[in-house]
Design a protein around this motif. Sequence first.
Motif, PDB file in Angstrom:
ATOM      1  N   ILE A 459       0.831  -1.219   0.000  1.00 21.18           N
ATOM      2  CA  ILE A 459       0.000   0.000   0.000  1.00 21.18           C
ATOM      3  C   ILE A 459       0.864   1.268   0.000  1.00 21.18           C
ATOM      4  CG2 ILE A 459      -1.845  -1.191   1.231  1.00 21.18           C
ATOM      5  CD1 ILE A 459      -1.086   0.547   3.704  1.00 21.18           C
ATOM      6  N   ILE A 460       2.175   1.104   0.216  1.00 19.62           N
ATOM      7  CA  ILE A 460       3.063   2.265   0.326  1.00 19.62           C
ATOM      8  C   ILE A 460       3.647   2.606  -1.044  1.00 19.62           C
ATOM      9  CG2 ILE A 460       5.173   3.164   1.387  1.00 19.62           C
ATOM     10  CD1 ILE A 460       4.650   1.148   3.697  1.00 19.62           C
ATOM     11  N   LYS A 461       3.502   3.839  -1.430  1.00 16.82           N
ATOM     12  CA  LYS A 461       4.100   4.328  -2.668  1.00 16.82           C
ATOM     13  C   LYS A 461       4.941   5.547  -2.340  1.00 16.82           C
ATOM     14  CE  LYS A 461       0.561   2.630  -5.835  1.00 16.82           C
ATOM     15  NZ  LYS A 461      -0.441   2.978  -6.884  1.00 16.82           N
ATOM     16  N   LEU A 462       6.241   5.409  -2.486  1.00 19.74           N
ATOM     17  CA  LEU A 462       7.172   6.481  -2.120  1.00 19.74           C
ATOM     18  C   LEU A 462       7.321   7.473  -3.265  1.00 19.74           C
ATOM     19  CD1 LEU A 462      10.081   4.956  -0.024  1.00 19.74           C
ATOM     20  CD2 LEU A 462       8.476   6.733   0.637  1.00 19.74           C
ATOM     21  N   THR A 463       6.329   8.321  -3.388  1.00 20.41           N
ATOM     22  CA  THR A 463       6.400   9.399  -4.383  1.00 20.41           C
ATOM     23  C   THR A 463       5.988  10.696  -3.706  1.00 20.41           C
ATOM     24  OG1 THR A 463       4.096   9.211  -5.109  1.00 20.41           O
ATOM     25  CG2 THR A 463       5.712   7.769  -6.185  1.00 20.41           C
ATOM     26  N   GLY A 506       6.213  -0.326  -4.954  1.00 23.59           N
ATOM     27  CA  GLY A 506       5.870   1.092  -4.722  1.00 23.59           C
ATOM     28  C   GLY A 506       6.961   1.838  -3.972  1.00 23.59           C
ATOM     29  N   MET A 507       7.714   1.119  -3.126  1.00 29.97           N
ATOM     30  CA  MET A 507       8.795   1.761  -2.372  1.00 29.97           C
ATOM     31  C   MET A 507      10.097   1.788  -3.155  1.00 29.97           C
ATOM     32  SD  MET A 507       8.265   0.482   1.543  1.00 29.97           S
ATOM     33  CE  MET A 507       8.595  -1.250   1.204  1.00 29.97           C
ATOM     34  N   PHE A 508      10.250   0.845  -4.077  1.00 29.42           N
ATOM     35  CA  PHE A 508      11.476   0.755  -4.885  1.00 29.42           C
ATOM     36  C   PHE A 508      11.101   0.752  -6.370  1.00 29.42           C
ATOM     37  CE2 PHE A 508      12.349  -1.065  -0.767  1.00 29.42           C
ATOM     38  CZ  PHE A 508      13.575  -0.499  -0.425  1.00 29.42           C
ATOM     39  N   PRO A 509      10.644   1.919  -6.866  1.00 29.11           N
ATOM     40  CA  PRO A 509      10.180   2.001  -8.266  1.00 29.11           C
ATOM     41  C   PRO A 509      11.321   1.750  -9.263  1.00 29.11           C
ATOM     42  CG  PRO A 509      10.388   4.185  -7.308  1.00 29.11           C
ATOM     43  CD  PRO A 509      10.617   3.215  -6.190  1.00 29.11           C
ATOM     44  N   ILE A 516      12.086   7.268  -8.670  1.00 30.82           N
ATOM     45  CA  ILE A 516      13.311   6.604  -8.203  1.00 30.82           C
ATOM     46  C   ILE A 516      14.168   7.591  -7.403  1.00 30.82           C
ATOM     47  CG2 ILE A 516      15.479   5.521  -8.902  1.00 30.82           C
ATOM     48  CD1 ILE A 516      13.986   4.408 -11.357  1.00 30.82           C
ATOM     49  N   ILE A 517      14.315   8.788  -7.914  1.00 35.59           N
ATOM     50  CA  ILE A 517      15.127   9.810  -7.237  1.00 35.59           C
ATOM     51  C   ILE A 517      14.506  10.174  -5.886  1.00 35.59           C
ATOM     52  CG2 ILE A 517      15.903  12.224  -7.347  1.00 35.59           C
ATOM     53  CD1 ILE A 517      16.118  11.834 -10.411  1.00 35.59           C
ATOM     54  N   PHE A 518      13.173  10.304  -5.860  1.00 33.95           N
ATOM     55  CA  PHE A 518      12.484  10.654  -4.611  1.00 33.95           C
ATOM     56  C   PHE A 518      12.696   9.566  -3.550  1.00 33.95           C
ATOM     57  CE2 PHE A 518       8.891  10.699  -1.699  1.00 33.95           C
ATOM     58  CZ  PHE A 518       8.767  12.052  -1.402  1.00 33.95           C
ATOM     59  N   PHE A 522      14.792   9.685   0.008  1.00 35.23           N
ATOM     60  CA  PHE A 522      14.105   9.367   1.263  1.00 35.23           C
ATOM     61  C   PHE A 522      14.948   8.415   2.117  1.00 35.23           C
ATOM     62  CE2 PHE A 522      11.458   6.312   3.606  1.00 35.23           C
ATOM     63  CZ  PHE A 522      10.845   7.173   4.515  1.00 35.23           C
ATOM     64  N   PHE A 523      15.355   7.279   1.522  1.00 42.42           N
ATOM     65  CA  PHE A 523      16.118   6.284   2.292  1.00 42.42           C
ATOM     66  C   PHE A 523      17.492   6.822   2.700  1.00 42.42           C
ATOM     67  CE2 PHE A 523      13.157   3.211   0.225  1.00 42.42           C
ATOM     68  CZ  PHE A 523      12.651   2.659   1.385  1.00 42.42           C
ATOM     69  N   LYS A 524      18.092   7.599   1.840  1.00 43.77           N
ATOM     70  CA  LYS A 524      19.390   8.183   2.183  1.00 43.77           C
ATOM     71  C   LYS A 524      19.232   9.202   3.307  1.00 43.77           C
ATOM     72  CE  LYS A 524      23.480  10.310   0.130  1.00 43.77           C
ATOM     73  NZ  LYS A 524      24.073  10.920  -1.083  1.00 43.77           N
ATOM     74  N   GLY A 525      18.142   9.951   3.253  1.00 39.80           N
ATOM     75  CA  GLY A 525      17.881  10.986   4.255  1.00 39.80           C
ATOM     76  C   GLY A 525      17.622  10.440   5.649  1.00 39.80           C
TER      77      GLY A 525
END
Length: 551
Positions: A459-463, A506-509, A516-518, A522-525
């Motif tokens: 359900i998670i989409k990292l955008t 959704g988390m690893f597009p 992908i950049i977003f 996020f993970f780097k931050g």
Amino acid sequence: MTQQEDDNNHSNEINSPQMEETKTDIQINEEKEEKIEEEEKKKIEKPQTRKDREEYQKQSFMALKRTLNGLVNKVSLSNIKTIIVELFKENLVRGKGLFVNSVIRAQDAEPNFSNIYATLVAVINTKIPAIGELTIHRIIHQFNLTVKREEEEGSLRKLQFIAQLTNQQVCSVTLPLQILIQLMKSPTDENIEKVVTLLLNVGEYFDSIIKGKVQPIYEQLRGIVSRKKASERICFKINQLLNERRNGFINYPSVIEELDLIEDEDKITHTIDLTTPLNTMDELNIFNFDEEFEQNERKWEFKKAEIIGEESEEEEEDNQIQEQQKTKEQTEIEKFDDQTGAEEIFLKKKIYITIMSCYNFEECVHKLLSLKLREGEEKILVEMVIECCSQEKTYKKYYGLASERLCVLYVLYKNLFIDQFKIQYQTIHLKDMNQIRNIAMLYSYLFYSNAIPWELFSIIKLTDDDTTSSSRVFLKIMFQNLFEEMGMKEFKEKLFSNELQESIRGMFPTEDKEHIIFAFNFFKGIGLVELAKPLQQNYLALKEKIKKETD
């Protein structure tokens, strides 16, 4: 025999040596009694000369010492409030050295009651901060002495007290953190045992406020166990500590409910560390003549009246609040038949009381399952567990363990927690920061314990469009906690396993450059660079693909 002879004989009998001895004994006893009475009068009367004044002050000092020793030695979990009031009736300004000495000696004799003695100091510290400061100075000094003399048992007892003073926020976290770092520089068996003792007693409080700072110490301890760089006994103690941490230090709470006596705004914390020059004020342990004794006594009387007056007002307010709550509850119970949705409100209250009154999670689950719920009311139970968890000041593992047990025992509850995860994630922007943190910690534990399936990540989409600042904070806390519980290797293996490839898309597009950049940022931050690396590979692969299509 004539009358005159009789009188002479009678006179001789009266004046006989035997009668004279009896008379002398009586006189001696009377004189002794008179002397005792005079001495008692002298004690009561206000002394005039310097010699008398000094004697009077000395007797007063010794009486204060006996009283403080007696009160400190009598304190227990059941009578601590009464003892605190009795202590405030004594001149604690004049007897602060005596009081601190009594507390440290009592704690040294009974280290298992360190939390009680620390609470005693903490409450008095709110009114007389000099006592809290002196306690810390003396306990650091004594800890240094035990280390120097290689008295291991004594060192462990002092560390227990330092930990409990930190839990009560008399002492700042700087001191125990410095001690941990110093001990881990030389990880001998003795030093590791000290570290384990300190972390067991202060671990829950540390995890609630400086979890990131103590994490390297836990990692170092894990490394010692895995590489077997310590004795079998010490490795066992480290494993015990790590297990306690996984369970939220349920057997070593920072402050139990009975000792949570001070409001946050009333707490006074002393920032004293290993570099602070120590002043143990040993001269306060012995009698010293005071030229302004009467004046200082009058000052204390005013101070005492102010303190005891405040305590009485607080007790009255507490009693009034309790009476109002009882009246309110009775009124609601009486009226609930006439209110719309009253049955649900009554059920929520019943569930809330059950959750909050249980000693441990096992009792909680047993009582919750014993409630006679009608069909569909199980959803309310799950909602209340999450709601109670979210309202706590800091996350308590109690809720995670209870939720896990419900999921394991019944598929119905497992499905309800799954449904609630979707609802909570979609409405997380409506929560405040504390609620977000607690709910994230709860669900990270449920994922970690496999109580709910990891496929929920679908359900998670990292955008940028599909997340809010609140949902990103939620994900940050959840992922960071999973990393801390599992370690990066295990976490990464689980997350990128074959069965989860579709769920984490959704988390690893892989198809959209901006997405992908977003996700990478996020993970780097949030400090999980290892999770950002696959996204970097996805970006390069997509770039190569676009290049080929263009050519």
